[in-house]
Design a protein around this motif. Structure first.
Motif, PDB file in Angstrom:
ATOM      1  N   GLN A 228       0.827  -1.198   0.000  1.00  0.00           N
ATOM      2  CA  GLN A 228       0.000   0.000   0.000  1.00  0.00           C
ATOM      3  C   GLN A 228       0.863   1.250   0.000  1.00  0.00           C
ATOM      4  N   ALA A 229       0.494   2.196  -0.839  1.00  0.00           N
ATOM      5  CA  ALA A 229       1.211   3.468  -0.884  1.00  0.00           C
ATOM      6  C   ALA A 229       0.956   4.286   0.379  1.00  0.00           C
TER       7      ALA A 229
ATOM      8  N   PRO B 228       3.247  -1.193  -4.697  1.00  0.00           N
ATOM      9  CA  PRO B 228       4.411  -0.643  -3.998  1.00  0.00           C
ATOM     10  C   PRO B 228       4.870  -1.554  -2.860  1.00  0.00           C
ATOM     11  N   THR B 229       6.038  -2.127  -2.997  1.00  0.00           N
ATOM     12  CA  THR B 229       6.532  -3.068  -1.985  1.00  0.00           C
ATOM     13  C   THR B 229       7.067  -2.362  -0.750  1.00  0.00           C
TER      14      THR B 229
ATOM     15  N   PRO C 104      10.777  -0.519  -6.426  1.00  0.00           N
ATOM     16  CA  PRO C 104      11.606  -1.546  -5.818  1.00  0.00           C
ATOM     17  C   PRO C 104      10.842  -2.859  -5.665  1.00  0.00           C
ATOM     18  N   GLY C 105      11.594  -3.961  -5.602  1.00  0.00           N
ATOM     19  CA  GLY C 105      11.003  -5.262  -5.365  1.00  0.00           C
ATOM     20  C   GLY C 105      10.567  -5.994  -6.611  1.00  0.00           C
ATOM     21  N   LYS C 106      10.866  -5.463  -7.791  1.00  0.00           N
ATOM     22  CA  LYS C 106      10.498  -6.114  -9.041  1.00  0.00           C
ATOM     23  C   LYS C 106      11.757  -6.558  -9.776  1.00  0.00           C
ATOM     24  N   LEU C 107      11.640  -7.588 -10.573  1.00  0.00           N
ATOM     25  CA  LEU C 107      12.731  -8.124 -11.404  1.00  0.00           C
ATOM     26  C   LEU C 107      13.930  -8.546 -10.563  1.00  0.00           C
TER      27      LEU C 107
END
Length: 465
Positions: free
Chosen positions: A50-51, A92-93, A460-463
């Motif tokens: 959550q943003a 959003p991580t 952040p937190g992707k790929l």
């Protein structure tokens, strides 16, 4: 994270305050896309990603202002388009800012001489396609999510459409685009119509999922609507026969705009006939009348050599009418304890059949129905969809089943050295497997990330980043 109130105050000072949102409903909505697991978590009232603030931007200058403030406050920024992602890309991580690009000013510029169209990144793909068709043109890009997705989202997730065997994937259809770096620098990437001045830098942000920059506008190819379209539905003796047909037509250089192979389980859904006993293939050729007919004849000759039998046009034409319908999955997810998932992977010709059987074997105990089709074909191999429909006692058990389905599928694909994603991107669900999937290439991705986003504020937190 540190107190975010100074950042929110700075955002409201720099932008119209009504564009800076912190109400509970908006923040909870930022925690979900159309990923089935996310949909089930939403039903449970779980908003894990959550943003802290959602910012609706209308133009590039506002994006630059948001990025400057995010950098100054060391706060992550997650770009978000129309949130049609099915793997968690726009979630959003680490909280922070969700940058809503769907609110950008809708700009469109068509150049029929050069056969291009340029639009702002938040432009709805289905709206654009409808506008072009009214003028006798088409994008050629037709994902199932056409009317739910944005043009910038296509670029950022390396999307492809149902007619990719003819038009190619999004990487083949982009001629230029603009991107804003984490530093706020404005970059234009183009090749008109081709360029040989160093590496093709346009490829750098295609599929980057907003981790390297924020795409603000995209220029795409457009094509005149085809003069002729021909269709047929074929019944085949086996999945293997269908794969042989796909490989041979690619080897022959044919370009059917539609080429879809369904195993017997999914054929019953595709044909809307619960008694359909064998795999089926939907085919279509298009273009100048003589070329379309010649390609159909050549394709039918290959199909007949492998035991294919025509069932007429009704099956494929029915699918053409409902090809954007995702309601089977949506209805299942909206049922207490119901779960559904669509996982697409890809492999070479020498491995795709064994991968198919391995996935069917391991997934069959995990769902009431396991369906599969092959729908994007290349000279070296094809993509494959695994579709799962099931029912548990409640939504919490459904969530656990979905997580296990993903884990089992990714492990089997890694064991078979297959591609873990063909066109849905990595998102949250595939991120833990990104480094193993990319191997040594992940080092290059990390180096590029460090150079373009040294403070690591973008998505952040992707790929695996």
């Amino acid at each position: 994270m540190a107190d975010i109130s100074p950042l929110i105050a700075a955002l409201k000072s720099a932008l119209p305050p009504q564009q800076v949102l912190t109400d509970s409903d908006t923040l909870q909505a930022s925690s979900h896309d159309t990923w089935p697991l996310s949909t089930k978590l939403k039903r449970l009232g779980c908003h894990d990603y959550q943003a802290d603030v959602v910012v609706n931007v209308t133009g590039e200058q506002q994006i630059q202002q948001v990025l400057a403030l995010a950098t100054a406050h060391d706060t992550p920024v997650t770009p978000r388009g129309l949130a049609s992602s099915v793997t968690g890309q726009p979630l959003p991580t680490r909280g922070g800012i969700v940058l809503d690009l769907s609110t950008m000013s809708q700009q469109r510029e068509i150049n029929t001489t050069n056969m291009t169209v340029e639009v702002s990144s938040g432009y709805n793909g289905g709206k654009l396609e409808d506008e072009l068709q009214q003028m006798g043109w088409t994008l050629g890009h037709s994902p199932q999510s056409l009317y739910q997705s944005s043009v910038g989202g296509w670029l950022s997730t390396l999307a492809t459409g149902q007619f990719s065997s003819y038009y190619g994937g999004i990487e083949d259809l982009i001629t230029a685009y603009t991107v804003i770096l984490a530093s706020g620098e404005h970059i234009r990437l183009k090749a008109s119509p081709r360029a040989a001045m160093g590496p093709d830098l346009r490829q750098l942000f295609i599929g980057a999922e907003g981790t390297l920059g924020v795409v603000t506008s995209v220029q795409l190819k457009i094509f005149p609507l085809p003069q002729t379209r021909l269709f047929d539905t074929l019944e085949l003796p086996s999945v293997e026969a269908g794969l042989h047909i796909m490989r041979e037509q690619a080897m022959a250089g044919l370009r059917p705009f539609l080429l879809r192979l369904y195993d017997a389980a999914e054929a019953r859904h595709a044909m809307q006939n619960p008694q359909q006993p064998l795999p089926v293939m939907f085919i279509g050729t298009q273009g100048i009348d003589g070329v379309a007919r010649a390609e159909m004849d050549a394709l039918m000759a290959i199909i007949q050599r492998h035991g294919g039998r025509s069932l007429g046009c009704e099956g494929v034409q029915g699918w053409m009418q409902r090809r954007f319908d995702f309601s089977t999955v949506e209805k299942r997810l909206d049922t207490p304890g119901g779960y559904a998932e669509t996982i697409e992977v890809a492999h070479n010709w020498d491995g795709i059949a064994s991968l198919y059987h391995a996935l069917v074997d391991i997934l069959t105990p995990l769902a009431g129905e396991v369906l599969s089709h092959f729908s994007h074909v290349y000279p070296q191999g094809t993509s494959m969809y695994m579709i799962l429909l099931g029912q548990e006692q409640d939504d919490r058990q459904a969530v656990e089943k979905l997580r296990r389905i993903w884990q089992e599928t990714m492990n089997v694909c890694l064991a078979h050295n297959a591609e873990l994603s063909h066109h849905h991107g990595g998102g949250l669900i595939r991120s833990p497997y990104a480094r193993q999937s990319l191997g040594s290439a992940h080092l290059l991705l990390r180096r590029v990330k460090q150079a373009l986003d040294p403070n690591a504020i973008l998505n952040p937190g992707k790929l695996g980043l």
